[in-house]
Each structure stands twice: as C-alpha cells, then as structure tokens.
Enzyme design. Structure first.
Site, PDB file in Angstrom:
ATOM      1  N   THR A 150       0.822  -1.206   0.000  1.00 18.19           N
ATOM      2  CA  THR A 150       0.000   0.000   0.000  1.00 18.19           C
ATOM      3  C   THR A 150       0.860   1.261   0.000  1.00 18.19           C
ATOM      4  O   THR A 150       1.937   1.287   0.611  1.00 18.19           O
ATOM      5  CB  THR A 150      -0.960  -0.002   1.213  1.00 18.19           C
ATOM      6  OG1 THR A 150      -1.587   1.267   1.312  1.00 18.19           O
ATOM      7  CG2 THR A 150      -0.252  -0.270   2.519  1.00 18.19           C
ATOM      8  N   SER A 185      -1.464   3.151  10.471  1.00 20.99           N
ATOM      9  CA  SER A 185      -2.386   2.261  11.201  1.00 20.99           C
ATOM     10  C   SER A 185      -1.681   0.910  11.328  1.00 20.99           C
ATOM     11  O   SER A 185      -0.711   0.641  10.609  1.00 20.99           O
ATOM     12  CB  SER A 185      -3.699   2.063  10.428  1.00 20.99           C
ATOM     13  OG  SER A 185      -3.480   1.264   9.275  1.00 20.99           O
ATOM     14  N   TYR A 187      -2.816  -1.782  10.278  1.00 18.97           N
ATOM     15  CA  TYR A 187      -2.970  -2.403   8.957  1.00 18.97           C
ATOM     16  C   TYR A 187      -1.820  -1.972   8.041  1.00 18.97           C
ATOM     17  O   TYR A 187      -1.162  -2.808   7.415  1.00 18.97           O
ATOM     18  CB  TYR A 187      -4.327  -2.004   8.323  1.00 18.97           C
ATOM     19  CG  TYR A 187      -4.263  -2.084   6.826  1.00 18.97           C
ATOM     20  CD1 TYR A 187      -4.258  -3.323   6.190  1.00 18.97           C
ATOM     21  CD2 TYR A 187      -4.120  -0.938   6.036  1.00 18.97           C
ATOM     22  CE1 TYR A 187      -4.128  -3.419   4.806  1.00 18.97           C
ATOM     23  CE2 TYR A 187      -3.984  -1.020   4.659  1.00 18.97           C
ATOM     24  CZ  TYR A 187      -3.987  -2.266   4.065  1.00 18.97           C
ATOM     25  OH  TYR A 187      -3.837  -2.361   2.710  1.00 18.97           O
ATOM     26  N   HIS A 188      -1.595  -0.652   7.951  1.00 22.46           N
ATOM     27  CA  HIS A 188      -0.540  -0.170   7.052  1.00 22.46           C
ATOM     28  C   HIS A 188       0.836  -0.670   7.514  1.00 22.46           C
ATOM     29  O   HIS A 188       1.681  -1.004   6.691  1.00 22.46           O
ATOM     30  CB  HIS A 188      -0.570   1.359   6.952  1.00 22.46           C
ATOM     31  CG  HIS A 188      -1.761   1.907   6.179  1.00 22.46           C
ATOM     32  ND1 HIS A 188      -2.908   2.341   6.793  1.00 22.46           N
ATOM     33  CD2 HIS A 188      -1.968   2.048   4.852  1.00 22.46           C
ATOM     34  CE1 HIS A 188      -3.769   2.749   5.865  1.00 22.46           C
ATOM     35  NE2 HIS A 188      -3.229   2.591   4.682  1.00 22.46           N
ATOM     36  N   LYS A 191       1.698  -4.135   6.310  1.00 22.47           N
ATOM     37  CA  LYS A 191       2.211  -4.158   4.935  1.00 22.47           C
ATOM     38  C   LYS A 191       3.699  -3.786   4.908  1.00 22.47           C
ATOM     39  O   LYS A 191       4.446  -4.291   4.067  1.00 22.47           O
ATOM     40  CB  LYS A 191       1.412  -3.183   4.068  1.00 22.47           C
ATOM     41  CG  LYS A 191      -0.070  -3.520   3.948  1.00 22.47           C
ATOM     42  CD  LYS A 191      -0.304  -4.597   2.904  1.00 22.47           C
ATOM     43  CE  LYS A 191      -1.776  -4.810   2.623  1.00 22.47           C
ATOM     44  NZ  LYS A 191      -2.017  -5.835   1.614  1.00 22.47           N
TER      45      LYS A 191
HETATM   46  N1  USQ Z   1     -11.354   9.761   4.790  1.00 24.14           N
HETATM   47  C1  USQ Z   1     -12.227  10.807   4.959  1.00 24.14           C
HETATM   48  N2  USQ Z   1     -13.557  10.507   5.082  1.00 24.14           N
HETATM   49  C2  USQ Z   1     -14.046   9.241   5.015  1.00 24.14           C
HETATM   50  C3  USQ Z   1     -13.140   8.182   4.834  1.00 24.14           C
HETATM   51  C4  USQ Z   1     -11.797   8.475   4.733  1.00 24.14           C
HETATM   52  O1  USQ Z   1     -11.833  11.974   5.012  1.00 24.14           O
HETATM   53  O2  USQ Z   1     -15.263   9.056   5.148  1.00 24.14           O
HETATM   54  C5  USQ Z   1      -9.906  10.040   4.653  1.00 24.14           C
HETATM   55  C6  USQ Z   1      -9.046   9.371   5.702  1.00 24.14           C
HETATM   56  O3  USQ Z   1      -8.906  10.156   6.857  1.00 24.14           O
HETATM   57  C7  USQ Z   1      -7.721   9.167   4.965  1.00 24.14           C
HETATM   58  C8  USQ Z   1      -8.139   9.053   3.505  1.00 24.14           C
HETATM   59  O4  USQ Z   1      -9.489   9.492   3.424  1.00 24.14           O
HETATM   60  O5  USQ Z   1      -6.921  10.307   5.097  1.00 24.14           O
HETATM   61  C9  USQ Z   1      -8.070   7.653   2.963  1.00 24.14           C
HETATM   62  O6  USQ Z   1      -8.842   6.807   3.781  1.00 24.14           O
HETATM   63  P1  USQ Z   1      -9.530   5.492   3.184  1.00 24.14           P
HETATM   64  O7  USQ Z   1     -10.399   4.895   4.233  1.00 24.14           O
HETATM   65  O8  USQ Z   1     -10.147   5.781   1.864  1.00 24.14           O
HETATM   66  O9  USQ Z   1      -8.251   4.582   2.858  1.00 24.14           O
HETATM   67  P2  USQ Z   1      -7.196   3.896   3.840  1.00 24.14           P
HETATM   68  O10 USQ Z   1      -7.722   3.721   5.208  1.00 24.14           O
HETATM   69  O11 USQ Z   1      -5.905   4.614   3.692  1.00 24.14           O
HETATM   70  O12 USQ Z   1      -7.065   2.447   3.203  1.00 24.14           O
HETATM   71  C10 USQ Z   1      -7.498   2.139   1.873  1.00 24.14           C
HETATM   72  C11 USQ Z   1      -7.740   0.641   1.767  1.00 24.14           C
HETATM   73  C12 USQ Z   1      -6.421  -0.086   1.978  1.00 24.14           C
HETATM   74  C13 USQ Z   1      -5.383   0.439   1.009  1.00 24.14           C
HETATM   75  C14 USQ Z   1      -5.225   1.946   1.163  1.00 24.14           C
HETATM   76  C15 USQ Z   1      -4.316   2.560   0.131  1.00 24.14           C
HETATM   77  O13 USQ Z   1      -8.698   0.230   2.734  1.00 24.14           O
HETATM   78  O14 USQ Z   1      -6.633  -1.487   1.820  1.00 24.14           O
HETATM   79  O15 USQ Z   1      -4.144  -0.175   1.259  1.00 24.14           O
HETATM   80  O16 USQ Z   1      -6.519   2.564   0.953  1.00 24.14           O
HETATM   81  S1  USQ Z   1      -3.473   3.977   0.782  1.00 24.14           S
HETATM   82  O17 USQ Z   1      -4.428   4.866   1.409  1.00 24.14           O
HETATM   83  O18 USQ Z   1      -2.786   4.622  -0.317  1.00 24.14           O
HETATM   84  O19 USQ Z   1      -2.534   3.486   1.781  1.00 24.14           O
END
Ligand code: USQ
Length: 398
Positions: A150, A185, A187-188, A191
């Site tokens: 990720t 997190s 989770y992260h 990875k």
């Molecule tokens: N966010 C909001 N509002 C929401 C949901 C999320 O502002 O309702 C924000 C979060 O605070 C965060 C960002 O959006 O800053 C991304 O959150 P997310 O829930 O879309 O993604 P994340 O938790 O980072 O994880 C997801 C997948 C994971 C993958 C990752 C890629 O669940 O499996 O590895 O995206 S990355 O984010 O590039 O690490």
C-alpha cells in the site's frame, strides 16, 4: 522481462473487491485461474452490521455463472493462507506460475478497533505472506509473487516519495536503500513488515517478487463486470468502505459527505479498472529471475476536499441531489495538511495507460449506487465514523 500468455495464476483472495474482477480479466485474456479465499471479508463485514451495496453472489454461484457464460472454469479452494498446511497442499496440487497475494486483512479502521483486531491484522497478514515465501522457496522457486502492498506504507513525509528505493548520502558516504516507512495504522504497518520480509526472502533465496504500493481504489465497474453482469463487492461503511466510494454513497443518500479533519490530506487514487489493468501488466510482464521490484500504483493524487467537492458537483449534475460537505473531527491520527509527491513512473514505463477520467468514474459510481439505493439506505447506521485511533474517554477511564 518478458510477456507471457496462457499463464496459470493463483489469486489468493479471489472473493474480494479486487480479486474477483482480476479473475474475470485474467480469464478473458486466456490465462488459467485458480483461486483461494477464506471468505474472511464477508464475515468481518457482517460483524460490523454492514454488507456490500452491490449484489454479490456466493463464490460457487459466481463460478457456475462464469462457466455458463464463458465455458471457462475457475478452480476454487476455500482456505486460509495463514494455515501453512493448507497453502503447501494448494501449491503442490496447482503449481501456478504466479501467485497474486490479495488475501490480507485490508482495513485500516478494523486494525485500530482494539488489541484483538490489531493482533489479528498483524498475525494474519505477516503469517500469510511468510507462509507464501516458504511455499515458493520449497516448492516453486521459479514462480512469481505479485503482492499487494500500500502507498500508506510510506506515510506522508515532507520530501518526494520514490518507488521503493532511493539514493542516500550520509556523513560523506552514499548508498541505494529502501525508503523509510512511516505508516498510519496497524494495517498499514502490517504491509511494511511484509515488505521487509519480502526483501529479505528475495535476498536470501532469489525469489521473484513484485511489491505493489497501491493507492486507494474506487469504483464499481470493469468491462468484464459489465459484460458478465457479475458485480464485485462495494463497501461504504466506516470500517470497510474507502473515501471516494463512501462519498458517492453518502451523496446518493443525500447525507453530508464525511471529510475528516481539515480535509487537506492527500492520497494517491486509482479506479478499479486501472487497478486491474496494472495488476494484469505486472503479472504478464514479470520481473527477471531473482528480481525484487516495487511499483507505486496510483493514477493521480487528490486531497479529500477536492474529491468531496467533485462528488458534490457530480451528484447535483447527474442525480439532481444537493449534498453538503461536513468537516467532522478526524477519527484518525494523521496529518490533514502536508506535502505529498510520490513518484509513479515505473508502471507507465511498463505500458500502463490510465483509462478513465475521475468525473466519468464518479458519475458511474453514483448511478450504480443509485440503482441499489434501498440496500445502501438499509446500511445508513454504519456510515458515521465510530472507530477512533485515539480514544480519549478510554484513556481518561484508565
Ligand atoms: N477519509 C475521509 N472521510 C471518510 C473516509 C476516509 O476523510 O469518510 C480520509 C481518511 O482520513 C484518509 C483518507 O481518506 O486520510 C483515505 O482513507 P480510506 O479509508 O479511503 O483509505 P485507507 O484507510 O488509507 O485504506 C485504503 C484501503 C487499503 C489500502 C489503502 C491505500 O482500505 O486497503 O491499502 O486505501 S493507501 O491509502 O494509499 O494506503
């Protein structure tokens, strides 16, 4: 590096959001697909009283339908990659050319619920990947592992982010080293630990590995999903749903969009279609023998505010729905204003051409979710974020 057709590909995590459309793509390109899944995501999603907004069939029914529609079959093995006996048996029996490893706990909020979930995420993810490394070394040392990491492994440093490695100068000496990781997190972090283990396995046993640092994926469709009318799952709850998919669902329901904190946090995003294309490219154009390579897999980076504004505008234009953007206290511990400039040229050098544009993708998600509005409405109670990275009340109670 060479291009191969008619490969035998094992998709670990074939029942998931990405696993299923990847299976359809590989089948349609003439590859043989074998699949593994413990159906873990279905179970854990139902435990938080949520479900896929799109209707998804059981794995058996999916395979039956694909056989009827294409004459091709997928051999499915129900089991857990974290069980070494199962994984060794599976590899002996199927002997794939490539393992695509998607069978990990994939939710950052889930991993932050408490100790049980943090342990489960770290043990499950690291255990499964370690099993796979040993299976490859012992049984299929020439096979290729394409592993989903990720972009969140890197965190949000105040300098450019390279693709895995960078040149460092320190106290007058230079080296080419893995870029430091600072995940947000458990989770992260799981990875990050996987990445370290993969680099080590490559070093000692010369295993052929592609480590994909993927951004946040959004969308409901790929050409094969459309053609065979076999949806992949689409999650929108606070634990399993990701930002843009959540915003589109919130817009269809006329609910305020939940931008966390200032909403200036930036992430790399890519559509489901682009994710499947990139993974297919990585499978077909495999690394050289003994190579460990890293791709930063995303199309563009956007701030949460940019995405929320675009969803607001498209909901008005496509569905005539007025929504507002709510800046709610950030349930996570993360910078919500920061520098962000990750490099992402290696996949393009390999042949990746981003296929779509964000506006069209948002329109298509909005229309799909609108078709299943009743289902989305039945899940309205699991939209609001409840999982806190730092629970002040518990701290005070201690
Ligand atoms: N966010 C909001 N509002 C929401 C949901 C999320 O502002 O309702 C924000 C979060 O605070 C965060 C960002 O959006 O800053 C991304 O959150 P997310 O829930 O879309 O993604 P994340 O938790 O980072 O994880 C997801 C997948 C994971 C993958 C990752 C890629 O669940 O499996 O590895 O995206 S990355 O984010 O590039 O690490």
């Amino acid at each position: 590096m060479y291009y191969q057709n008619n490969m035998k590909v094992a998709i670990l995590g074939i029942d998931g959001y990405i696993g299923w459309p990847l299976a359809l793509r590989l089948l349609s390109r003439g590859h043989e697909v074998v699949g593994v899944d413990s159906l873990y995501t279905r179970k854990r999603v139902s435990e938080v009283h949520s479900d896929s907004v799109t209707p998804i069939l059981s794995m058996e029914e999916r395979i039956k339908q694909i056989e009827e529609k294409t004459g091709k079959t997928i051999k499915f093995h129900k089991g857990d990659v974290n069980d070494p006996d199962f994984l060794y048996r599976f590899a002996e029996e199927t002997r794939p050319d490539t393992f695509v490893h998607l069978a990990e706990q994939r939710s950052a909020p889930y991993s932050m619920i408490g100790l049980t979930q943090a342990r489960e995420t770290l043990m499950q993810n690291m255990g499964g990947t370690l099993n796979l490394i040993y299976v490859m070394k012992d049984i299929l040392p020439d096979s290729h592992l394409l592993k989903l990491g990720t972009m969140g492994e890197y965190g949000t440093p105040n300098i450019d982010i390279p693709e895995g490695f960078f040149e460092v100068k320190y106290n007058g000496r230079e080296d080419y080293l893995p870029f430091p990781k600072f995940a947000g997190s458990w989770y992260h972090w799981s990875k990050v630990h996987d990445t370290n283990n993969l680099m080590f396995a490559n070093k000692v046993w010369n295993l052929k590995i592609t480590d994909v640092m993927q951004g946040v994926v959004y969308g409901t469709r790929t050409p094969e999903i459309e053609k065979y009318e076999l949806y992949t799952r689409f999650d929108m709850d606070e634990v399993w749903g990701t930002a843009l998919n959540r915003f589109c669902t919130q817009a269809v329901l006329g609910y305020p969009l939940t931008a966390y904190g200032k909403g200036e946090q930036r992430r790399g995003f890519l559509s489901l279609e682009d994710s499947i294309s990139c993974l297919t490219l990585g499978i077909e154009k495999e690394p050289e023998s003994g190579q460990y390579r890293v791709y930063n897999q995303f199309d563009e980076h956007y701030s949460i505010n940019e995405l929320a504004s675009l969803v607001k505008e498209r909901a008005k234009s496509v569905l005539k729905i007025d929504v507002k953007v709510d800046h709610i206290p950030n349930p996570r511990v993360e910078k919500d204003e920061h520098y962000y400039n990750p490099e992402h040229s290696k996949l393009k050098e390999l042949g990746y051409k981003p296929s779509r544009n964000l506006k069209d993708d948002i329109d298509s998600i909005l229309k799909d979710v609108f078709n299943f509005k009743e289902k989305a409405m039945s899940l309205k109670d699991v939209i609001k974020p409840k999982t806190l990275w730092k629970d002040e009340s518990k701290e005070k109670a201690r």
